[in-house]
Design a protein around this motif. Structure first.
Motif, PDB file in Angstrom:
ATOM      1  N   TYR A 110       0.819  -1.219   0.000  1.00 61.03           N
ATOM      2  CA  TYR A 110       0.000   0.000   0.000  1.00 61.03           C
ATOM      3  C   TYR A 110       0.853   1.270   0.000  1.00 61.03           C
ATOM      4  O   TYR A 110       0.356   2.351  -0.306  1.00 61.03           O
ATOM      5  N   GLN A 128     -11.101 -14.467  -1.788  1.00 61.48           N
ATOM      6  CA  GLN A 128     -10.235 -14.362  -2.963  1.00 61.48           C
ATOM      7  C   GLN A 128     -10.328 -15.622  -3.821  1.00 61.48           C
ATOM      8  O   GLN A 128     -10.440 -15.555  -5.052  1.00 61.48           O
ATOM      9  N   SER A 154     -12.790  -4.725  -5.829  1.00 59.76           N
ATOM     10  CA  SER A 154     -11.901  -3.576  -5.721  1.00 59.76           C
ATOM     11  C   SER A 154     -12.700  -2.357  -5.282  1.00 59.76           C
ATOM     12  O   SER A 154     -13.931  -2.339  -5.352  1.00 59.76           O
ATOM     13  N   GLU A 155     -11.968  -1.335  -4.835  1.00 60.33           N
ATOM     14  CA  GLU A 155     -12.648  -0.113  -4.415  1.00 60.33           C
ATOM     15  C   GLU A 155     -13.420   0.472  -5.591  1.00 60.33           C
ATOM     16  O   GLU A 155     -12.843   0.831  -6.614  1.00 60.33           O
ATOM     17  N   ASN A 176     -15.723  -4.243   0.374  1.00 55.86           N
ATOM     18  CA  ASN A 176     -14.976  -4.975  -0.657  1.00 55.86           C
ATOM     19  C   ASN A 176     -15.433  -6.424  -0.779  1.00 55.86           C
ATOM     20  O   ASN A 176     -14.785  -7.232  -1.444  1.00 55.86           O
TER      21      ASN A 176
END
Length: 537
Positions: A129, A389, A396-397, A404
């Motif tokens: 990030y 996942q 995704s955002e 999410n």
């Protein structure tokens, strides 16, 4: 050097610097949310933030004694140009929800050519990030911290590419320094905070604590904890101190050893504070611990109940909440004078269109005044993240999306269920009904604490009068729920239950105000979501 100063010096980094450095430690601001209680601050005079940031204050205390350290909590004020110009390096820490603010601090520091270093839970969980920080610190305080300090000591220019320091050998908690309380005014915070242990033995599907901090709780000594409490009081008395442990009873034997020290500390100091903690609901099966907690003046326990539905608890690996009936466990904690605060999650795979009504019925039956009703959000490094996942259900955002997670129910239906729950739960009448129950059935079960000089100090009296005056005017006269407020306030004033009135008034005002913001779409349904925060704050 006094014995306490010598002990603190011994807990600094083992690295011996060759140069003098000026370090700016910056904690990023939180966006307004359910858990920050910002709607209560205007009623409290000098309060500007929820709790002191333990992690970065510990780092500030761990840095070499020869270095100059300046600490800024941006919940009080932003770091200014002169702060960045003064510094040789800028150290930042924060959580995922503070990501935009963390990046902004890095950008401002780089404008002045300063080395930037980032540690804490967000970068430890997701180093990807933060590609623009010069130094990133992965993991807890330990050998990586010493190596990072050495790098800052030996370099004055930013590195050509990001340097990564990852903890292999964690510093034992019993070697942690006392947080740098000398650098803050504790009177600016809603609550004080203290950490006794790190880690949790359970592995709930949605929680990243086991991955970040382990399942075998590591511990401070009781003497450390009381020394931290002493240091805290020297910086101001917030009136309440929250144990920020991942699970206060993660090691029950250790807690049983700690509690007599807390009882003794309270008696020696005239019971200056209430204690609160976060624990699994099965704490209700430990009567000896509960009795000692009562004597130590623990008044609030946050329990991650998450859902009242047994099948749902099994699906998220929270079966320890099923070891006794949930309502019975809550009643047990109430009988020791402890108000229960609960976490509630909406959006689980087991949810049905009727889940919202079942949650509201649970709230009615449990009489819990405060619940963190939150939309499910998958955090990295959790079993939930891994499962979703694999199932292709991580989103995704996306603008306008609250989470999410690709829910099994339609997204808009889940969000509307959340909105219905939180606005109904915090309608003034329903909320004050639950507070009234606790006023009658919980608070009277607390020990009678003395009117000690520490509790009746002029500073405390001034604080109480300020809050009371603000409540009577801003809530009792100006709010749209003033009639409901006075039904509680008049009997409390007549019987002298001022502390009770202040508690209900402050907490209730935040909850009601927050729910009103939720009703018009001004707050996020997930406390981890950036959707509303980046758009509106």
């Amino acid at each position: 050097m006094s014995p306490s100063a010598a002990a603190q010096a011994d807990r600094r980094t083992r690295y011996r610097p060759r140069h003098t450095r000026r370090i700016l430690c910056v904690f990023p601001a939180y966006s307004p949310s359910f858990g920050t209680f910002e709607h209560a601050y205007p009623l409290m005079g000098s309060v500007r933030a929820f709790m002191p940031p333990q992690g970065i204050l510990v780092v500030a205390a761990y840095l070499p004694a020869q270095w100059e350290v300046r600490f800024i909590d941006e919940n009080m004020r932003p770091a200014r140009s002169e702060d960045y110009r003064w510094a040789d390096a800028v150290i930042v820490s924060g959580m995922h929800i503070q990501r935009p603010q963390i990046r902004k601090i890095n950008e401002l520091a780089h404008r002045w050519g300063k080395i930037t270093a980032l540690g804490g839970p967000s970068v430890s969980g997701c180093p990807e990030y933060y590609p623009d920080f010069d130094l990133i610190h992965i993991g807890e305080l330990g050998d990586a911290t010493d190596r990072m300090i050495e790098y800052i000591d030996m370099h004055t220019e930013r590195p050509a590419s990001q340097m990564r320091f990852e903890t292999a050998e964690r510093l034992p908690l019993d070697r942690f320094p006392i947080p740098a309380y000398d650098k803050i005014n504790l009177g600016n915070y809603f609550l004080g905070s203290v950490q006794f242990s790190s880690g949790c033995p359970y592995a709930c599907e949605f929680c990243d604590i086991p991955a970040l901090y382990g399942r075998n709780p590591r511990l401070k000594t009781p003497e450390q904890v009381t020394a931290e409490l002493d240091a805290m009081l020297r910086s101001g008395n917030p009136g309440a101190v929250y144990f920020v442990d991942d699970n206060f009873i993660g090691n029950r034997r250790a807690v049983a050893d700690l509690l007599p020290h807390l009882i003794d500390w309270q008696k020696r100091n005239g019971y200056p504070v209430q204690f609160a903690c976060e624990a699994t609901l099965n704490i209700a099966q430990s009567p000896k611990i509960l009795e000692m907690m009562r004597e130590a003046y623990f008044c609030t326990v946050f329990c991650g109940i998450e859902t009242p539905e047994p099948d749902a608890l099994k699906s998220i690996s929270k079966t320890h909440n099923l070891s006794m009936p949930i309502l019975e466990a809550i009643g047990t904690l109430n009988s020791y004078g402890m108000e229960v605060v609960s976490g509630i999650i909406i959006g689980l795979d087991t949810d049905t269109p009727e889940t919202g009504e079942r949650i509201l019925e649970f709230i009615r039956l449990s009489q819990l005044p405060m619940l963190t009703i939150n939309l499910l959000h998958a955090l990295p490094r959790t079993p939930l993240w891994d499962r979703l996942q694999q199932e292709g259900r991580l989103v995704s955002e996306v603008e306008g999306r609250e989470s999410n997670v690709e829910f099994l129910l339609p997204h808009d239906q889940v969000v509307e269920m959340w909105r219905r729950c939180i606005t109904a739960a915090y309608s003034p009448e329903f909320l004050y009904e639950r507070f009234a129950y606790n006023c009658e059935h919980t608070y009277p079960n607390r020990i009678a604490v003395p009117n000690s000089p520490e509790r009746t100090s002029w500073a405390n009296i001034q604080k109480g009068l300020t809050i009371l005056a603000n409540l009577l005017i801003k809530v009792g006269v100006l709010s749209d729920y003033r009639e409901t407020f006075w039904k509680m306030a008049v009997p409390a004033l007549r019987s002298g239950r001022i502390e009770e009135l202040i508690h209900v008034g402050l907490v209730g005002h935040h909850l009601i105000s927050f729910a009103q913001q939720c009703a018009v779409g001004k707050e996020s349904a997930s406390f981890y979501s950036q959707k509303v925060r980046t758009a509106s704050h």
